[in-house]
Design an enzyme around this catalytic site. Structure first.
Site: not given
Length: 283
Positions: A120-121, A124
């Site tokens: 979900s990143c 990052c």
């Protein structure tokens, strides 16, 4: 450079289903698979110069690696990549580790990002949002999509998501032509991974997507706009909401962002001039 058969796109697990009338049923339920993928980057001399990892639904792993590395600015042209293959120096996880072998040194310092990403990143560890926008040029071109076509895209995406129909647990992302023809659709437990797989597939195929649309099954975050812009695609259509930063980034990077595309309606938050309504091109 095609991936081998997926080892666990979907898995059966024991469960108890409780009915509204108080009854219960015991049996296996099918869920979307999720496993780690380690992505290694090797320079022209074969030496590993960087490693990152993500949690993903197995399958389309080489496309995922290519899409992620392109979005990160590590590669920029199809010619940068000599091959992507599974590593042979591991046993149980051999289909969970891939190496992207480059023909030239990485275009971006791999030490500038953290070593772990999640499903979900998407980007990052990047030093700043400004840095991302500075290395991704604004999307130009004269692409225009009919509003009537735009309204059909989420349903067309859903129809091309077999794993979602089996499990109910995956996101979908696709690249579509301006007339609504699907060019590629990919699924994953992670929104960012699904888009990386779709964009990676087009990248490895050497496709020109300056007249194309990214279609997303969920909400739109900043990272998804950045990945789309890095691929040079001018339009995003999403079934759910954008974040405020996604809208700001779309405006800055020249991407038309249409969200809440459902029930024949759409809300265009950035660069509406690429959407042609019945009354003419939006302002």
């Amino acid at each position: 450079m095609s991936s081998p058969p997926a080892r666990s796109r979907a898995a059966r697990v024991p469960a108890v289903v409780l009915d509204a009338d108080g009854g219960e049923r015991r049996g296996p339920e099918r869920l979307a698979g999720e496993e780690p993928l380690e992505i290694r980057v090797a320079g022209p001399d074969g030496a590993v110069v960087g490693t990152t990892a993500t949690m993903r639904t197995p399958g389309d792993d080489f496309e995922l690696a290519a899409g992620l590395l392109r979005a990160e600015g590590v590669i920029a042209a199809r010619e940068d990549v000599a091959e992507i293959r599974y590593c042979t120096d591991v046993d149980v996880q051999r289909y969970n580790v891939v190496t992207a072998h480059l023909r030239r040194a990485p275009r971006r310092d791999l030490a500038a990002r953290t070593l772990m990403a999640t499903a979900s990143c998407g980007v990052c560890g990047t030093a700043s949002i400004d840095e991302l926008c500075e290395r991704v040029p604004p999307v130009g071109g004269t692409a225009v999509v009919d509003a009537a076509v735009l309204a059909t895209l989420p349903d067309a995406l859903r129809e091309a998501q077999p794993l979602f129909h089996r499990t109910g647990g995956t996101h979908g992302a696709g690249v579509f032509a301006l007339d609504g023809t699907p060019l590629v659709v990919r699924e994953d437990v992670g929104r960012h991974n699904a888009l990386d797989k779709a964009l990676g597939a087009r990248f490895l195929a050497g496709a020109d997507d300056r007249d194309a649309i990214v279609v997303l099954s969920g909400r739109v975050s900043f990272e998804l706009v950045q990945k789309t812009a890095a691929a040079g695609i001018p339009v995003i259509a999403a079934v759910s909401a954008p974040s405020s930063l996604a809208v700001q980034t779309a405006g800055r990077l020249g991407v038309t962002l249409a969200a809440f595309v459902r029930d024949g309606r759409a809300t265009v938050y950035a660069h509406p001039q690429r959407v042609r309504a019945a009354s003419g091109v939006a302002g």
